[in-house]
Design a protein around this motif. Structure first.
Motif, PDB file in Angstrom:
ATOM      1  N   PHE A  76      -2.521 -18.381  -1.411  1.00 29.73           N
ATOM      2  CA  PHE A  76      -1.307 -18.614  -2.191  1.00 29.73           C
ATOM      3  C   PHE A  76      -1.484 -18.125  -3.631  1.00 29.73           C
ATOM      4  O   PHE A  76      -0.560 -17.573  -4.219  1.00 29.73           O
ATOM      5  CB  PHE A  76      -0.954 -20.109  -2.170  1.00 29.73           C
ATOM      6  N   TRP A  77      -2.651 -18.337  -4.174  1.00 30.39           N
ATOM      7  CA  TRP A  77      -2.989 -17.833  -5.509  1.00 30.39           C
ATOM      8  C   TRP A  77      -2.814 -16.317  -5.553  1.00 30.39           C
ATOM      9  O   TRP A  77      -2.235 -15.765  -6.489  1.00 30.39           O
ATOM     10  CB  TRP A  77      -4.431 -18.234  -5.814  1.00 30.39           C
ATOM     11  N   GLY A  78      -3.332 -15.632  -4.533  1.00 31.73           N
ATOM     12  CA  GLY A  78      -3.249 -14.175  -4.491  1.00 31.73           C
ATOM     13  C   GLY A  78      -1.831 -13.657  -4.353  1.00 31.73           C
ATOM     14  O   GLY A  78      -1.486 -12.622  -4.929  1.00 31.73           O
ATOM     15  N   LEU A  79      -0.993 -14.367  -3.608  1.00 29.46           N
ATOM     16  CA  LEU A  79       0.397 -13.943  -3.468  1.00 29.46           C
ATOM     17  C   LEU A  79       1.136 -14.053  -4.801  1.00 29.46           C
ATOM     18  O   LEU A  79       1.939 -13.176  -5.149  1.00 29.46           O
ATOM     19  CB  LEU A  79       1.093 -14.793  -2.395  1.00 29.46           C
ATOM     20  N   CYS A  80       0.865 -15.112  -5.558  1.00 30.59           N
ATOM     21  CA  CYS A  80       1.481 -15.241  -6.886  1.00 30.59           C
ATOM     22  C   CYS A  80       0.987 -14.142  -7.820  1.00 30.59           C
ATOM     23  O   CYS A  80       1.766 -13.569  -8.598  1.00 30.59           O
ATOM     24  CB  CYS A  80       1.172 -16.613  -7.481  1.00 30.59           C
ATOM     25  N   ALA A  81      -0.301 -13.839  -7.751  1.00 28.41           N
ATOM     26  CA  ALA A  81      -0.860 -12.777  -8.593  1.00 28.41           C
ATOM     27  C   ALA A  81      -0.248 -11.427  -8.236  1.00 28.41           C
ATOM     28  O   ALA A  81       0.066 -10.617  -9.125  1.00 28.41           O
ATOM     29  CB  ALA A  81      -2.379 -12.727  -8.431  1.00 28.41           C
ATOM     30  N   ALA A  82      -0.060 -11.170  -6.940  1.00 28.87           N
ATOM     31  CA  ALA A  82       0.532  -9.901  -6.510  1.00 28.87           C
ATOM     32  C   ALA A  82       1.971  -9.772  -7.003  1.00 28.87           C
ATOM     33  O   ALA A  82       2.390  -8.692  -7.457  1.00 28.87           O
ATOM     34  CB  ALA A  82       0.491  -9.791  -4.986  1.00 28.87           C
ATOM     35  N   ALA A  83       2.735 -10.856  -6.924  1.00 28.97           N
ATOM     36  CA  ALA A  83       4.120 -10.829  -7.395  1.00 28.97           C
ATOM     37  C   ALA A  83       4.188 -10.503  -8.882  1.00 28.97           C
ATOM     38  O   ALA A  83       5.028  -9.710  -9.326  1.00 28.97           O
ATOM     39  CB  ALA A  83       4.798 -12.171  -7.111  1.00 28.97           C
ATOM     40  N   ALA A  84       3.294 -11.088  -9.670  1.00 30.18           N
ATOM     41  CA  ALA A  84       3.279 -10.817 -11.110  1.00 30.18           C
ATOM     42  C   ALA A  84       2.882  -9.370 -11.395  1.00 30.18           C
ATOM     43  O   ALA A  84       3.446  -8.724 -12.289  1.00 30.18           O
ATOM     44  CB  ALA A  84       2.322 -11.782 -11.814  1.00 30.18           C
ATOM     45  N   THR A  85       1.937  -8.834 -10.625  1.00 30.12           N
ATOM     46  CA  THR A  85       1.449  -7.474 -10.858  1.00 30.12           C
ATOM     47  C   THR A  85       2.531  -6.429 -10.637  1.00 30.12           C
ATOM     48  O   THR A  85       2.579  -5.416 -11.338  1.00 30.12           O
ATOM     49  CB  THR A  85       0.240  -7.181  -9.946  1.00 30.12           C
ATOM     50  N   GLY A  86       3.405  -6.684  -9.673  1.00 32.05           N
ATOM     51  CA  GLY A  86       4.476  -5.725  -9.407  1.00 32.05           C
ATOM     52  C   GLY A  86       5.344  -5.449 -10.617  1.00 32.05           C
ATOM     53  O   GLY A  86       5.882  -4.344 -10.777  1.00 32.05           O
ATOM     54  N   PHE A  87       5.468  -6.425 -11.496  1.00 28.99           N
ATOM     55  CA  PHE A  87       6.265  -6.252 -12.717  1.00 28.99           C
ATOM     56  C   PHE A  87       5.410  -5.836 -13.912  1.00 28.99           C
ATOM     57  O   PHE A  87       5.829  -5.014 -14.725  1.00 28.99           O
ATOM     58  CB  PHE A  87       7.007  -7.556 -13.041  1.00 28.99           C
ATOM     59  N   SER A  88       4.199  -6.383 -14.022  1.00 27.49           N
ATOM     60  CA  SER A  88       3.371  -6.073 -15.193  1.00 27.49           C
ATOM     61  C   SER A  88       2.929  -4.612 -15.209  1.00 27.49           C
ATOM     62  O   SER A  88       2.797  -4.017 -16.286  1.00 27.49           O
ATOM     63  CB  SER A  88       2.156  -7.004 -15.251  1.00 27.49           C
ATOM     64  N   PHE A 164       0.201 -16.532 -14.450  1.00 27.36           N
ATOM     65  CA  PHE A 164      -0.163 -15.174 -14.024  1.00 27.36           C
ATOM     66  C   PHE A 164       0.747 -14.133 -14.660  1.00 27.36           C
ATOM     67  O   PHE A 164       0.295 -13.081 -15.114  1.00 27.36           O
ATOM     68  CB  PHE A 164      -0.083 -15.054 -12.499  1.00 27.36           C
ATOM     69  N   LEU A 165       2.042 -14.421 -14.649  1.00 28.77           N
ATOM     70  CA  LEU A 165       3.007 -13.446 -15.153  1.00 28.77           C
ATOM     71  C   LEU A 165       2.809 -13.201 -16.647  1.00 28.77           C
ATOM     72  O   LEU A 165       2.711 -12.053 -17.091  1.00 28.77           O
ATOM     73  CB  LEU A 165       4.431 -13.931 -14.884  1.00 28.77           C
ATOM     74  N   ALA A 166       2.755 -14.286 -17.423  1.00 27.76           N
ATOM     75  CA  ALA A 166       2.603 -14.142 -18.874  1.00 27.76           C
ATOM     76  C   ALA A 166       1.274 -13.493 -19.222  1.00 27.76           C
ATOM     77  O   ALA A 166       1.201 -12.598 -20.080  1.00 27.76           O
ATOM     78  CB  ALA A 166       2.717 -15.505 -19.546  1.00 27.76           C
ATOM     79  N   GLY A 167       0.208 -13.918 -18.547  1.00 27.55           N
ATOM     80  CA  GLY A 167      -1.093 -13.319 -18.803  1.00 27.55           C
ATOM     81  C   GLY A 167      -1.119 -11.845 -18.457  1.00 27.55           C
ATOM     82  O   GLY A 167      -1.670 -11.020 -19.202  1.00 27.55           O
ATOM     83  N   GLY A 168      -0.525 -11.481 -17.316  1.00 22.85           N
ATOM     84  CA  GLY A 168      -0.486 -10.078 -16.905  1.00 22.85           C
ATOM     85  C   GLY A 168       0.310  -9.218 -17.868  1.00 22.85           C
ATOM     86  O   GLY A 168      -0.086  -8.091 -18.187  1.00 22.85           O
ATOM     87  N   MET A 169       1.438  -9.733 -18.332  1.00 21.19           N
ATOM     88  CA  MET A 169       2.256  -8.981 -19.284  1.00 21.19           C
ATOM     89  C   MET A 169       1.509  -8.761 -20.604  1.00 21.19           C
ATOM     90  O   MET A 169       1.521  -7.658 -21.165  1.00 21.19           O
ATOM     91  CB  MET A 169       3.568  -9.730 -19.550  1.00 21.19           C
ATOM     92  N   LEU A 170       0.867  -9.796 -21.107  1.00 16.38           N
ATOM     93  CA  LEU A 170       0.124  -9.664 -22.363  1.00 16.38           C
ATOM     94  C   LEU A 170      -1.028  -8.681 -22.209  1.00 16.38           C
ATOM     95  O   LEU A 170      -1.267  -7.840 -23.083  1.00 16.38           O
ATOM     96  CB  LEU A 170      -0.399 -11.031 -22.813  1.00 16.38           C
ATOM     97  N   ARG A 171      -1.737  -8.764 -21.075  1.00 19.32           N
ATOM     98  CA  ARG A 171      -2.863  -7.844 -20.870  1.00 19.32           C
ATOM     99  C   ARG A 171      -2.396  -6.403 -20.747  1.00 19.32           C
ATOM    100  O   ARG A 171      -3.035  -5.479 -21.267  1.00 19.32           O
ATOM    101  CB  ARG A 171      -3.664  -8.270 -19.633  1.00 19.32           C
ATOM    102  N   CYS A 172      -1.277  -6.179 -20.062  1.00 16.06           N
ATOM    103  CA  CYS A 172      -0.772  -4.815 -19.911  1.00 16.06           C
ATOM    104  C   CYS A 172      -0.260  -4.247 -21.236  1.00 16.06           C
ATOM    105  O   CYS A 172      -0.164  -3.034 -21.399  1.00 16.06           O
ATOM    106  CB  CYS A 172       0.331  -4.761 -18.855  1.00 16.06           C
ATOM    107  N   SER A 173       0.057  -5.135 -22.181  1.00 19.18           N
ATOM    108  CA  SER A 173       0.441  -4.657 -23.506  1.00 19.18           C
ATOM    109  C   SER A 173      -0.778  -4.404 -24.379  1.00 19.18           C
ATOM    110  O   SER A 173      -0.657  -3.919 -25.508  1.00 19.18           O
ATOM    111  CB  SER A 173       1.364  -5.685 -24.185  1.00 19.18           C
ATOM    112  N   GLY A 174      -1.954  -4.758 -23.850  1.00 20.51           N
ATOM    113  CA  GLY A 174      -3.192  -4.555 -24.598  1.00 20.51           C
ATOM    114  C   GLY A 174      -3.723  -5.813 -25.239  1.00 20.51           C
ATOM    115  O   GLY A 174      -4.784  -5.792 -25.866  1.00 20.51           O
ATOM    116  N   ASN A 175      -3.021  -6.943 -25.091  1.00 20.46           N
ATOM    117  CA  ASN A 175      -3.460  -8.203 -25.683  1.00 20.46           C
ATOM    118  C   ASN A 175      -4.281  -8.979 -24.659  1.00 20.46           C
ATOM    119  O   ASN A 175      -3.737  -9.698 -23.823  1.00 20.46           O
ATOM    120  CB  ASN A 175      -2.256  -9.026 -26.135  1.00 20.46           C
ATOM    121  N   MET A 176      -5.585  -8.822 -24.717  1.00 19.01           N
ATOM    122  CA  MET A 176      -6.472  -9.546 -23.811  1.00 19.01           C
ATOM    123  C   MET A 176      -6.942 -10.864 -24.429  1.00 19.01           C
ATOM    124  O   MET A 176      -7.351 -11.773 -23.723  1.00 19.01           O
ATOM    125  CB  MET A 176      -7.698  -8.681 -23.486  1.00 19.01           C
TER     126      MET A 176
END
Length: 477
Positions: A76-88, A164-176
């Protein structure tokens, strides 16, 4: 834009603006992005390590009740991560092209889409929680705690999704850095909540001072309650920073629709769907492995669970570097810089293999201490040490598959890599595990895992260095 540029922002701007980058700048940028991402990954798995070590002190049954459903929670964790990645990933491409307004539009749409998805997933999880321990072949003595643990985990999936979503978006913007700090905070909060929720009121000796520590004495129930409360606080902080403070992606003071558009959803599904099926296949295989391990007894279940968590501390750096690779490759593709993209791909893969090779050696040497922290039961410790040392030899090639996968995610190519993961784990690992378990027990299961991870690393390196995926990118552009 008026964006204040730190070192990372400045180096990322060189990608977007088409300016040349020296090898030293490329290495520095890779390090700037990788180190905070590694910290975030290590802190997330440290939460599981903390839960396991605190619950492990209560005995084998308590430890096994969490270990029984751990692979399903990862599904279930992985499915949520995959959903967030599709947008990030789409956001990374827009930022790489300098289209910050377009990136914000995708962010708005992603919030609504992923919340709907995670809520449906939560409903499924809650509905199966009562039957899941029985399906997995768990002993009657641990089913009640296992069921409660998974039910509460599923209930808080929307909060995990936003994290996952917020973290992925920030990381893809370069904010790790911000996701890393909030994940470390989440880990610390987990320790604090567990301290009061798992154990009953008791006398504690700390730095020579003795005092009475209040406690709820909830055991396994306290472990999951502490974890989800920590996740909820971290998700709130992550979303607040993303929407109000992020220089590139903040939504405060702006208007826009949160209704997902067909084109955005189509691209998200194209990226996320193979990843989702891959997570289902891999976690399904892990669940099948649990079914293979369950008849070996409570000691084997507990040792398997502890060793998985301990090994996770070793390979989480690989996932951190993989996230950096996704950002670097995604922004390079958005900027149309294919040669730079390839250099970042090779650089991150070699870095991951080197770091996880060292981690594997440390894991082999420190296996008694690592397992010893999590359980006082001698039989579990002995078996856990043996299987953890088997796995140590696979870490460099495991790193190759992890980071190369992050590279392919960055360019939006997830279908073939997902098939590679699926074929490797089902065709090699499960086949060998089913064959070796009857004669070698849990040691045979982990030997099968070691062989499969080496095979998976080889096929990912073959694809990465084969060059066909690079050629297709050139054709598309």
């Amino acid at each position: 834009m008026g964006i204040k540029k730190g070192k990372t922002d400045y180096l990322l701007s060189l990608i977007r603006e088409g300016k040349p980058m020296t090898l030293r700048q490329q290495l520095r940028l890779t390090a700037y992005l990788s180190v905070p991402a590694i910290m975030a990954q290590v802190s997330s798995i440290a939460m599981q390590y903390i839960d396991a070590s605190m619950v492990g002190s209560l005995g084998a049954n308590a430890a096994a009740s969490i270990g029984l459903v751990s692979t399903t929670t990862w599904l279930f964790w992985g499915l949520c991560a995959a959903a967030a990645t599709g947008f990030s990933v789409q956001v990374a491409h827009r930022i790489g092209a300098g289209d910050f307004a377009g990136a914000k539009k995708i962010l708005r749409q992603s919030v609504a889409a992923t919340l709907v998805f995670s809520s449906l997933l939560a409903a499924v999880g809650i509905s199966i929680s009562g039957m899941l321990p029985g399906w997995l072949g768990g002993d009657e003595a641990i089913r009640s705690d296992s069921s409660f643990y998974f039910r509460i985990f599923a209930l808080f999936l929307p909060a995990l999704q936003l994290n996952f979503l917020a973290g992925g978006m920030l990381r893809c913007s370069g904010n790790m850095r911000v996701p890393a700090m909030l994940n470390v905070l989440m880990c610390l909060l987990d320790v604090i909540f567990n301290f009061f929720l798992i154990f009953p009121s008791r006398q504690v000796d700390w730095l020579g001072m003795e005092f009475t520590a209040p406690g709820a004495g909830l055991g396994v129930k306290g472990a999951i309650l502490g974890t989800v409360l920590a996740e909820l606080i971290a998700a709130g902080g992550m979303m607040w920073y993303l929407c109000r403070r992020s220089p590139m992606l903040k939504l405060s003071g702006e208007r826009g629709s949160f209704l997902p558009r067909k084109e955005t959803l189509r691209k998200a599904v194209r990226i996320s769907l193979p990843m989702g099926f891959e997570h289902m296949a891999i976690c399904g295989a892990q669940i099948a492995t649990t079914v293979i391990v369950a008849p070996l007894g409570i000691v084997a279940i507990a040792a398997n669970s502890f060793a998985i968590i301990a090994e996770s501390l070793c390979y989480m750096p690989g996932y951190g570097i993989s996230e950096a690779a996704t950002t670097l490759v995604g922004q390079s593709l958005g900027a149309g810089r294919i040669r730079l993209l390839r250099r970042f791909a090779n650089m991150t893969v070699w870095s991951g293999m080197a770091i996880m090779g060292v981690m594997g050696a440390l894991m082999y040497a420190a296996a008694p201490q690592i397992i010893g922290v999590m359980t006082p039961v001698e039989d579990i410790r002995t078996l856990g040490i043996e299987i953890l040392r088997i796995e140590a030899f696979a870490e460099p090639m495991f790193a190759a598959s992890i980071v190369a996968y992050g590279v392919f995610v960055g360019v939006g190519s997830t279908f073939i890599p997902s098939l590679m993961n699926f074929g490797s784990i089902w065709g090699v690992r499960l086949t060998l595990a089913a064959w070796l378990a009857p004669t070698m027990g849990l040691r045979g299961v982990w030997l099968a895992m070691c062989i499969e991870l080496c095979f998976r690393g080889i096929i990912f390196l073959t694809r990465l260095w084969g060059g066909n995926w690079i050629y297709k990118l050139r054709v598309k552009r």
